[in-house]
Design a protein around this motif. Structure first.
Motif, PDB file in Angstrom:
ATOM      1  N   SER A   1       0.848  -1.167   0.098  1.00  0.00           N
ATOM      2  CA  SER A   1       0.109  -0.440  -0.011  1.00  0.00           C
ATOM      3  C   SER A   1       0.501   0.873   0.149  1.00  0.00           C
ATOM      4  CB  SER A   1      -0.598   0.040   1.333  1.00  0.00           C
ATOM      5  OG  SER A   1      -1.687   1.034   1.439  1.00  0.00           O
ATOM      6  N   VAL A   2       0.467   2.508  -1.106  1.00  0.00           N
ATOM      7  CA  VAL A   2       1.510   3.208  -1.460  1.00  0.00           C
ATOM      8  C   VAL A   2      -0.081   4.550  -0.961  1.00  0.00           C
ATOM      9  CG1 VAL A   2       3.116   4.723  -2.858  1.00  0.00           C
ATOM     10  CG2 VAL A   2       3.624   2.042  -2.309  1.00  0.00           C
ATOM     11  N   PHE A   3       0.780   5.948   0.086  1.00  0.00           N
ATOM     12  CA  PHE A   3       0.432   6.878  -0.056  1.00  0.00           C
ATOM     13  C   PHE A   3       0.943   7.618  -1.763  1.00  0.00           C
ATOM     14  CE2 PHE A   3       0.438  11.367   1.177  1.00  0.00           C
ATOM     15  CZ  PHE A   3      -1.103  11.213   0.954  1.00  0.00           C
ATOM     16  N   GLU A   4       0.604   7.642  -2.822  1.00  0.00           N
ATOM     17  CA  GLU A   4       1.287   8.753  -3.381  1.00  0.00           C
ATOM     18  C   GLU A   4       0.499   9.970  -3.086  1.00  0.00           C
ATOM     19  OE1 GLU A   4       2.636   7.241  -5.633  1.00  0.00           O
ATOM     20  OE2 GLU A   4       1.872   5.005  -6.665  1.00  0.00           O
ATOM     21  N   GLY A   5       1.777  10.479  -2.579  1.00  0.00           N
ATOM     22  CA  GLY A   5       1.438  12.319  -1.792  1.00  0.00           C
ATOM     23  C   GLY A   5       2.760  13.228  -2.993  1.00  0.00           C
ATOM     24  N   THR A   6       1.862  14.143  -2.967  1.00  0.00           N
ATOM     25  CA  THR A   6       3.048  14.752  -4.190  1.00  0.00           C
ATOM     26  C   THR A   6       2.789  16.684  -3.207  1.00  0.00           C
ATOM     27  OG1 THR A   6       0.689  15.923  -5.293  1.00  0.00           O
ATOM     28  CG2 THR A   6       2.224  14.026  -6.512  1.00  0.00           C
ATOM     29  N   TYR A   7       4.065  17.919  -3.529  1.00  0.00           N
ATOM     30  CA  TYR A   7       3.687  19.103  -2.903  1.00  0.00           C
ATOM     31  C   TYR A   7       3.202  19.672  -3.941  1.00  0.00           C
ATOM     32  CZ  TYR A   7       6.034  17.791   1.630  1.00  0.00           C
ATOM     33  OH  TYR A   7       6.754  17.791   3.289  1.00  0.00           O
ATOM     34  N   GLU A   8       3.396  20.986  -4.020  1.00  0.00           N
ATOM     35  CA  GLU A   8       2.501  21.986  -4.062  1.00  0.00           C
ATOM     36  C   GLU A   8       3.337  22.672  -4.101  1.00  0.00           C
ATOM     37  OE1 GLU A   8      -0.763  25.283  -5.569  1.00  0.00           O
ATOM     38  OE2 GLU A   8      -0.739  24.478  -4.082  1.00  0.00           O
ATOM     39  N   TYR A   9       4.448  23.490  -5.791  1.00  0.00           N
ATOM     40  CA  TYR A   9       4.918  24.237  -5.985  1.00  0.00           C
ATOM     41  C   TYR A   9       5.545  24.688  -7.094  1.00  0.00           C
ATOM     42  CZ  TYR A   9       9.673  26.435  -4.763  1.00  0.00           C
ATOM     43  OH  TYR A   9      10.735  27.244  -4.232  1.00  0.00           O
ATOM     44  N   GLY A  10       5.247  26.431  -7.115  1.00  0.00           N
ATOM     45  CA  GLY A  10       5.331  26.890  -9.051  1.00  0.00           C
ATOM     46  C   GLY A  10       4.576  26.863  -9.748  1.00  0.00           C
ATOM     47  N   ASP A  11       3.271  26.561  -8.939  1.00  0.00           N
ATOM     48  CA  ASP A  11       2.194  26.285  -9.804  1.00  0.00           C
ATOM     49  C   ASP A  11       2.214  24.921 -10.608  1.00  0.00           C
ATOM     50  OD1 ASP A  11      -0.022  26.831 -11.078  1.00  0.00           O
ATOM     51  OD2 ASP A  11       0.558  27.468 -12.974  1.00  0.00           O
ATOM     52  N   MET A  12       2.977  23.692 -10.092  1.00  0.00           N
ATOM     53  CA  MET A  12       3.414  22.061 -10.038  1.00  0.00           C
ATOM     54  C   MET A  12       2.985  21.254  -8.935  1.00  0.00           C
ATOM     55  SD  MET A  12       7.309  22.318 -11.175  1.00  0.00           S
ATOM     56  CE  MET A  12       7.175  23.996 -11.448  1.00  0.00           C
ATOM     57  N   ARG A  13       2.522  20.265  -9.130  1.00  0.00           N
ATOM     58  CA  ARG A  13       2.766  19.158  -7.897  1.00  0.00           C
ATOM     59  C   ARG A  13       3.431  17.394  -8.648  1.00  0.00           C
ATOM     60  NH1 ARG A  13      -0.691  20.242  -4.365  1.00  0.00           N
ATOM     61  NH2 ARG A  13      -0.287  18.520  -3.346  1.00  0.00           N
ATOM     62  N   LEU A  14       4.502  17.819  -7.662  1.00  0.00           N
ATOM     63  CA  LEU A  14       5.465  16.598  -7.597  1.00  0.00           C
ATOM     64  C   LEU A  14       6.069  15.756  -6.016  1.00  0.00           C
ATOM     65  CD1 LEU A  14       8.555  18.628  -8.717  1.00  0.00           C
ATOM     66  CD2 LEU A  14       7.222  19.703  -7.723  1.00  0.00           C
ATOM     67  N   VAL A  15       6.796  15.059  -6.583  1.00  0.00           N
ATOM     68  CA  VAL A  15       6.949  14.164  -5.748  1.00  0.00           C
ATOM     69  C   VAL A  15       8.196  14.705  -4.852  1.00  0.00           C
ATOM     70  CG1 VAL A  15       8.239  11.801  -4.934  1.00  0.00           C
ATOM     71  CG2 VAL A  15       5.501  11.887  -6.520  1.00  0.00           C
ATOM     72  N   PRO A  16       8.336  14.848  -3.417  1.00  0.00           N
ATOM     73  CA  PRO A  16       9.136  15.823  -3.482  1.00  0.00           C
ATOM     74  C   PRO A  16      10.854  15.112  -2.927  1.00  0.00           C
ATOM     75  CG  PRO A  16       8.155  16.114  -1.510  1.00  0.00           C
ATOM     76  CD  PRO A  16       7.248  15.383  -2.226  1.00  0.00           C
ATOM     77  N   ALA A  17      12.136  15.482  -2.812  1.00  0.00           N
ATOM     78  CA  ALA A  17      12.993  15.012  -2.494  1.00  0.00           C
ATOM     79  C   ALA A  17      13.113  15.040  -1.046  1.00  0.00           C
ATOM     80  CB  ALA A  17      14.750  15.213  -2.858  1.00  0.00           C
ATOM     81  N   TRP A  18      14.252  14.542  -0.596  1.00  0.00           N
ATOM     82  CA  TRP A  18      14.539  14.869   1.533  1.00  0.00           C
ATOM     83  C   TRP A  18      14.731  16.031   1.473  1.00  0.00           C
ATOM     84  CZ3 TRP A  18      12.655  13.880   5.557  1.00  0.00           C
ATOM     85  CH2 TRP A  18      13.311  14.244   6.781  1.00  0.00           C
ATOM     86  N   GLY A  19      15.843  16.508   0.952  1.00  0.00           N
ATOM     87  CA  GLY A  19      16.205  18.362   1.181  1.00  0.00           C
ATOM     88  C   GLY A  19      16.157  19.344  -0.191  1.00  0.00           C
ATOM     89  N   GLY A  20      15.076  18.524  -1.171  1.00  0.00           N
ATOM     90  CA  GLY A  20      14.895  19.726  -2.318  1.00  0.00           C
ATOM     91  C   GLY A  20      16.491  19.661  -3.013  1.00  0.00           C
ATOM     92  N   SER A  21      16.848  18.570  -3.415  1.00  0.00           N
ATOM     93  CA  SER A  21      18.213  19.057  -4.316  1.00  0.00           C
ATOM     94  C   SER A  21      18.392  19.036  -5.601  1.00  0.00           C
ATOM     95  CB  SER A  21      19.380  18.467  -3.245  1.00  0.00           C
ATOM     96  OG  SER A  21      19.785  17.219  -3.555  1.00  0.00           O
ATOM     97  N   MET A  22      19.053  18.837  -6.417  1.00  0.00           N
ATOM     98  CA  MET A  22      18.935  18.315  -8.503  1.00  0.00           C
ATOM     99  C   MET A  22      19.410  16.527  -8.224  1.00  0.00           C
ATOM    100  SD  MET A  22      17.603  19.216 -11.042  1.00  0.00           S
ATOM    101  CE  MET A  22      17.844  20.962 -11.637  1.00  0.00           C
TER     102      MET A  22
END
Length: 537
Positions: free
Chosen positions: A315-336
């Protein structure tokens, strides 16, 4: 929680190894209007797979040639081991290296050969020397895994830091061994005459030793790594996960797992699954975001949105964050590099059109939006790197990291806190950012998703900020004062080499890395995922 790489004394002396030619004016990257900084359609707007112009290819070849110069300068001729770093004068390499550094040198030598920077003969000699040394390095024999720090000059496992004399507790890192193993796969396919040597090393590495099958409600997670001996007062968990470990002494595992999906550490999971050492369902054991369960996880950066799906009984919660008019799965620190480094070798975006195929370009768009609009630095590309003002730091888009005190993009670090609906009030919902710090390797990782924007960004970093030397781009530069970290880190340089090789040579590293058995084991897992990520509207 998932942790990103650290390295050697420059990066805080942590022995565990837990491991653009245009300044774009504010508002140019108007994502709501569909314009990217290169004048095209922005990330996902057609750069991927469309090929390079001759001018772009010449520019990338020049970057690769100079970058290889620094890689070669860092490498000991006798051992074939590349150092962790070297200053801009290319005179004196550091006297420590890691499995990731060594792996990065190996795939960089393949790229340098394929691009005509060095001859086939030289590449084979260089790679062969490294493989021979690797076969002689001290390892944890039951697992076949390499320790985290060695001397490039002698190949000796380090037990004290060369500069300070501080104690090093020899550690075996999951992610560092993953990157070395990835390089061995590349070498095996890229040069048939080195196939036997590379395969012997690769086949001896058992990633099952890192994998806790009881974690994540039985889906399984990789530990950060392990020690053979107790590392002082550090938290450890005794155990032994190896399948063929009868009679082998217990080791001491880290108390954390790599438990987030968008992490550079997923390379080890891919390899373990492909090798039959990690169960396939473990691919779904990591978290997209923390769950949205009342206020229990209100410490995370923002309240996620998503749905729960089931993959292979997990079972997986497919959570996303909102950022800059988009939604995406974030990294722990937000790095490239957390998001895009594995994409250098595994065709994630192609195999996962409903997951990575959207999340990767969205990550690039988010980094561009942050640098060009939200923080108005005029440049973008945020990832752990040297600190231009001294030492090493983990840079990222702080508002996009799961950790509420994630990696900042500026000096001094700005803590973005917009609160968590119904649980905590934001302490800094409208941040004012300081002096931005960008690292060129982060831009190179974005090449498949916004080629024009990347090259514009890098041109400004080179020509306007002056962060370029005989060995290619300096490791990082501040966007206001132009203060540069005038050194080269072999890992960051190797990411640049890999990205250029893929861009010019039609994803050559992915072709070397992925064979039929790997594709059969991994592609269906990636293809099944649905993230819920969206590009800017």
């Amino acid at each position: 929680m998932a942790q990103s790489r650290t390295s050697a004394p420059l990066r805080g002396a942590l022995a565990v190894g837990l491991s653009a030619l245009l300044i774009v004016p504010a508002g140019t990257a108007a994502w709501a209007g569909g314009q990217g900084p290169g004048g095209g359609d922005g990330p996902g707007g057609g750069s991927h797979g469309d090929g390079l112009s001759r001018t772009q290819e010449r520019t990338l070849l020049r970057y690769a040639d100079d970058t290889w110069t620094s890689m070669a300068a860092m490498t000991d001729e006798e051992t074939g081991l590349v150092a962790d770093q070297i200053d801009a004068d290319l005179a004196t390499p550091s006297d420590y290296t890691s499995p990731t550094n060594i792996g990065g040198y190996l795939w960089s030598a393949v790229v340098a050969r394929d691009l005509g920077i060095i001859s086939k003969k030289e590449a084979r000699q260089r790679i062969g020397t490294t493989l021979e040394t690797l076969s002689e390095l001290e390892r944890h024999e039951p697992s076949g895994m390499f320790y985290n720090w060695y001397s490039p000059e002698t190949g000796e496992k380090l037990t004290t830091w060369p500069d300070s004399g501080d104690v090093v507790h020899p550690f075996l890192s999951t992610v560092d061994n993953g990157w070395l193993a990835a390089a061995l796969r590349v070498v095996s396919e890229a040069d048939p005459k080195l196939h036997k040597q590379a395969d012997a090393l690769y086949d001896s590495m058992d990633f099952g030793w890192f994998h806790d099958t009881e974690a994540a409600d039985g889906a399984g997670l990789n530990r950060g790594g392990f020690w053979v001996d107790q590392p002082g007062d550090t938290c450890t968990v005794p155990g032994n996960y190896g399948d063929d470990s009868a009679g082998a002494p217990d080791v001491l595992y880290t108390c954390h797992w790599y438990d987030t999906t968008v992490s550079e550490a997923r390379i080890a999971t891919y390899l373990g699954i492909a090798n039959g050492q990690i169960p396939p369902e473990a691919y779904y054991g990591t978290l997209r975001t923390m769950p949205d369960e009342g206020c229990d996880f209100a410490w995370q950066e923002q309240k996620p949105e998503g749905v729960t799906r089931e993959y292979s009984g997990v079972s997986v919660f497919e959570g996303t964050y909102e950022y800059g008019d988009m939604r995406l799965v974030p990294a722990w620190g937000g790095s490239m590099f957390e998001a895009l480094m594995p994409d250098l070798f595994v065709p994630e975006a192609d195999w996962g059109p409903r997951s990575w195929g959207v999340n990767h370009p969205a990550t690039v768009a988010a980094q561009e939006y942050h640098g060009l609009e939200e923080a108005d630095y005029g440049y973008w590309g945020f990832s752990p790197s040297s600190d231009p003002f001294g030492g090493y730091r983990e840079y990222g888009v702080e508002g996009l990291g799961i950790s509420s005190d994630g990696y900042a993009s500026d000096e001094p670090a700005t803590d973005v806190d917009r609160g968590y609906e119904g649980c905590r009030e934001g302490t800094n919902p409208d941040p004012q950012f300081g002096e931005g710090v960008v690292t060129p390797h982060a831009s190179f990782l974005a090449l498949p998703y916004d080629t024009d924007g990347v090259l514009d960004n890098l041109a400004g970093i080179e020509n306007d900020l002056g962060a370029y030397g005989d060995g290619g781009f300096f490791d990082a530069v501040s966007t206001d004062s132009g203060t540069a970290a005038e050194r080269y880190l072999s890992l960051d340089q190797s990411m640049i080499m890999a990205a250029i090789g893929n861009a010019i040579d039609d994803d050559s590293l992915k072709d070397y890395f992925v064979d039929r058995s790997f594709e059969k084991a991994v592609k269906p897992l990636v293809a099944a995922q649905i993230f819920g990520s969206t590009m800017p509207r």
